[in-house]
Design a protein around this motif. Structure first.
Motif, PDB file in Angstrom:
ATOM      1  N   ALA A 274       4.371   6.394  -3.004  1.00 50.59           N
ATOM      2  CA  ALA A 274       3.360   6.146  -4.034  1.00 50.59           C
ATOM      3  C   ALA A 274       2.791   7.475  -4.504  1.00 50.59           C
ATOM      4  O   ALA A 274       2.527   8.369  -3.693  1.00 50.59           O
ATOM      5  N   LEU A 276      -0.382   9.152  -6.558  1.00 50.38           N
ATOM      6  CA  LEU A 276      -1.734   8.903  -7.057  1.00 50.38           C
ATOM      7  C   LEU A 276      -1.908   9.629  -8.382  1.00 50.38           C
ATOM      8  O   LEU A 276      -1.722  10.849  -8.464  1.00 50.38           O
ATOM      9  N   LEU A 283      -1.299  -0.061 -12.661  1.00 51.63           N
ATOM     10  CA  LEU A 283      -0.623   0.013 -11.369  1.00 51.63           C
ATOM     11  C   LEU A 283       0.872  -0.018 -11.662  1.00 51.63           C
ATOM     12  O   LEU A 283       1.408  -1.031 -12.112  1.00 51.63           O
ATOM     13  N   VAL A 329      -5.208  -3.550  -3.100  1.00 49.08           N
ATOM     14  CA  VAL A 329      -5.752  -3.811  -4.430  1.00 49.08           C
ATOM     15  C   VAL A 329      -6.017  -5.302  -4.517  1.00 49.08           C
ATOM     16  O   VAL A 329      -5.109  -6.109  -4.288  1.00 49.08           O
ATOM     17  N   TYR A 334      -6.223  -5.990 -10.052  1.00 49.64           N
ATOM     18  CA  TYR A 334      -4.865  -5.927 -10.603  1.00 49.64           C
ATOM     19  C   TYR A 334      -4.608  -6.954 -11.708  1.00 49.64           C
ATOM     20  O   TYR A 334      -3.578  -6.879 -12.393  1.00 49.64           O
ATOM     21  N   PHE A 371       5.847   3.823  -6.470  1.00 49.10           N
ATOM     22  CA  PHE A 371       4.674   3.174  -7.046  1.00 49.10           C
ATOM     23  C   PHE A 371       3.776   4.244  -7.658  1.00 49.10           C
ATOM     24  O   PHE A 371       3.699   5.361  -7.155  1.00 49.10           O
ATOM     25  N   TRP A 373      -0.112   4.771  -8.415  1.00 48.52           N
ATOM     26  CA  TRP A 373      -1.437   4.214  -8.164  1.00 48.52           C
ATOM     27  C   TRP A 373      -2.433   4.827  -9.140  1.00 48.52           C
ATOM     28  O   TRP A 373      -2.854   5.973  -8.995  1.00 48.52           O
ATOM     29  N   LEU A 377      -6.279   0.959  -8.099  1.00 52.41           N
ATOM     30  CA  LEU A 377      -6.450   1.345  -6.699  1.00 52.41           C
ATOM     31  C   LEU A 377      -7.518   2.426  -6.536  1.00 52.41           C
ATOM     32  O   LEU A 377      -8.279   2.415  -5.575  1.00 52.41           O
TER      33      LEU A 377
END
Length: 471
Positions: A274, A276, A283, A329, A334, A371, A373, A377
């Motif tokens: 993931a 950030l 997301l 989350v 979401y 992913f 974020w 998140l």
């Protein structure tokens, strides 16, 4: 055990130092929501958080920028840019600053206005910028004072990209003027393009910055440079090491993903990661996992078009990061705002579905199972970014609730209480009515039985049998 105890103690000392650093300074962030419409109905928002920076000397020029952990350069619109997006924003005027030096990307000076200059193309998720270079004095949050010799801790000499061309999207839709990249140094052409590197270089500012995103428009979000703002934290910080930091992203390993208590098989091979990204409002999820995640987070609702799906209960998305540490989350973070109409291919019936707002990711250069974020998140946690130790800190966020939100909560609670009381009274009335109906039926049956006995003909009553006794 001793080593673990010492490590934990050292981490606590570092966290305490960072949370009380005298060199820390805070830049407030304003929030802008841009509605996403579908068939004339608002279904979601694109969001940007931006703060102020000041460029040049002796008369600093003011700009608003997104502090973006997903990129590595700092750009603003230049005065030579004629594109409509540039004209909508503040533009940098080189001639107004005595601290500016025209340069090529390697820092070499431009000695003649007739000299060919280097240009750079910067690609963002949905936009593009082409610009030239200037070395300038940049201050974050507050302008430099009158004394050029005493540069404050929030200022540094950096290389800036001045845009000559800007794409219509997304820059025409948002109020911010430019983007200030806070990714790792590997994303920048040269360390002198990396603003945070230059702010912390040979100075008292610790190499950590932290981000607080507010749930409420009335409470400003903020970014703290040089430490952690403990008044924004509702618990201790958990530090997670970066993976592949040489690529320049704030990326961590994800061991598994759950929707509620259901584990999604997609990450079982241990290759999920993931990133950030404070510059995205969504997301992002790997393209191959989208359908599973949408299916497991979908909730059917009534046909009311005005329903807000962020209030319709659903399972959380839970990410396991190792060491029994998880981040999650919730459905209110979401979910898309409005429901979507989904047609059943078998029955041809239309259903209103509350669904997650997920951005399918298909970027092979980042990897197949990545992913992103963004805001959903980042609002859940107070996040800290340590460029020296290459790690990210997560702390439970302490949200400041404004009076208007408290009043709205109280009003909603009052309405809910009144509705519950009304429903309870109605239920009691219905039960009483049913009991009365049963009693009435019982009395009627008894009266009918009595009446029937009173009207039985005499001949229908059997005579007593004759008993013969022998003497």
């Amino acid at each position: 055990m001793v080593h673990g105890a010492v490590t934990a103690f050292a981490a606590a000392l570092v966290a305490a130092f960072l949370s009380c650093s005298s060199a820390m300074f805070i830049v407030p962030l304003d929030k802008q929501n841009v509605p996403v419409m579908n068939n004339g109905r608002k279904v979601a928002d694109k969001t940007a958080y931006h703060g102020q920076v000041f460029i040049g000397y002796p008369k600093p020029q003011n700009f608003t920028v997104v502090f973006d952990t997903g990129s590595g350069h700092f750009f603003i619109p230049g005065s030579s840019c004629e594109d409509p997006p540039c004209k909508l924003h503040n533009q940098y005027h080189r001639s107004r600053s005595t601290s500016a030096i025209d340069i090529n990307h390697d820092g070499s000076r431009i000695t003649s206005r007739f000299q060919d200059r280097d240009q750079m193309n910067i690609a963002y998720g949905t936009g593009e910028v082409v610009g030239e270079f200037v070395q300038e004095t940049l201050c974050l949050g507050a302008a430099w004072g009158d004394d050029e010799a005493e540069r404050p801790e929030n200022c540094a000499r950096v290389r800036v990209v001045t845009a000559r061309k800007m794409s219509t999207e997304p820059f025409s839709s948002f109020q911010f003027d430019g983007v200030l990249g806070l990714g790792l140094g590997a994303l920048a052409l040269d360390p002198e393009f990396h603003v945070f590197n230059m702010i912390t270089k040979n100075r008292a500012v610790p190499p950590v910055f932290s981000v607080f995103l507010s749930h409420y428009d009335e409470v400003k979000s903020e970014i703290a440079f040089g430490g952690l703002d403990d008044k924004r934290m509702d618990g201790p910080v958990t530090w997670v090491p970066l993976t592949t930091p040489e690529q320049g992203y704030w990326r961590i390993a994800v061991q598994s993903v759950r929707v509620g208590n259901l584990t999604v098989d997609f990450c079982n091979d241990g290759t999920c990661t993931a990133i950030l990204d404070t510059g995205t409002s969504l997301l992002g999820v790997p393209k191959d996992s989208v359908q599973d995640l949408l299916w497991h987070t979908a909730r059917e609702v009534s046909g009311d078009e005005d329903i807000d799906c962020r209030t319709v209960e659903g399972p959380p998305l839970v990410f396991e990061l190792g060491g029994n540490f998880t981040v999650q989350v919730n459905y209110e973070d979401y979910s898309r705002r409005g429901p979507s109409e989904v047609v059943n291919n078998i029955t041809n019936e239309t259903h209103n579905i509350c669904r997650a707002s997920l951005l399918p990711m298909d970027m092979p250069t980042l990897g197949q199972k990545v992913f992103i974020w963004g805001e959903p998140l980042l609002r859940k946690y107070y996040t800290a970014y340590d460029t020296e130790n290459l790690r990210i800190g997560f702390a439970p966020v302490k949200q400041e609730i404004p009076e208007s939100a408290l009043a709205a909560r109280e009003a909603a609670a009052q309405v809910a209480a009144e509705a519950a009381a009304e429903a309870a009274a109605q239920t009691a009335a219905e039960e009483l009515s049913q009991e009365s109906s049963v009693e009435s039926e019982t009395v009627s049956e008894a009266m009918e039985a009595t009446t029937a006995m009173e009207t039985v003909p005499e001949e229908s009553v059997p005579e007593s049998p004759t008993v013969s006794m022998a003497v």
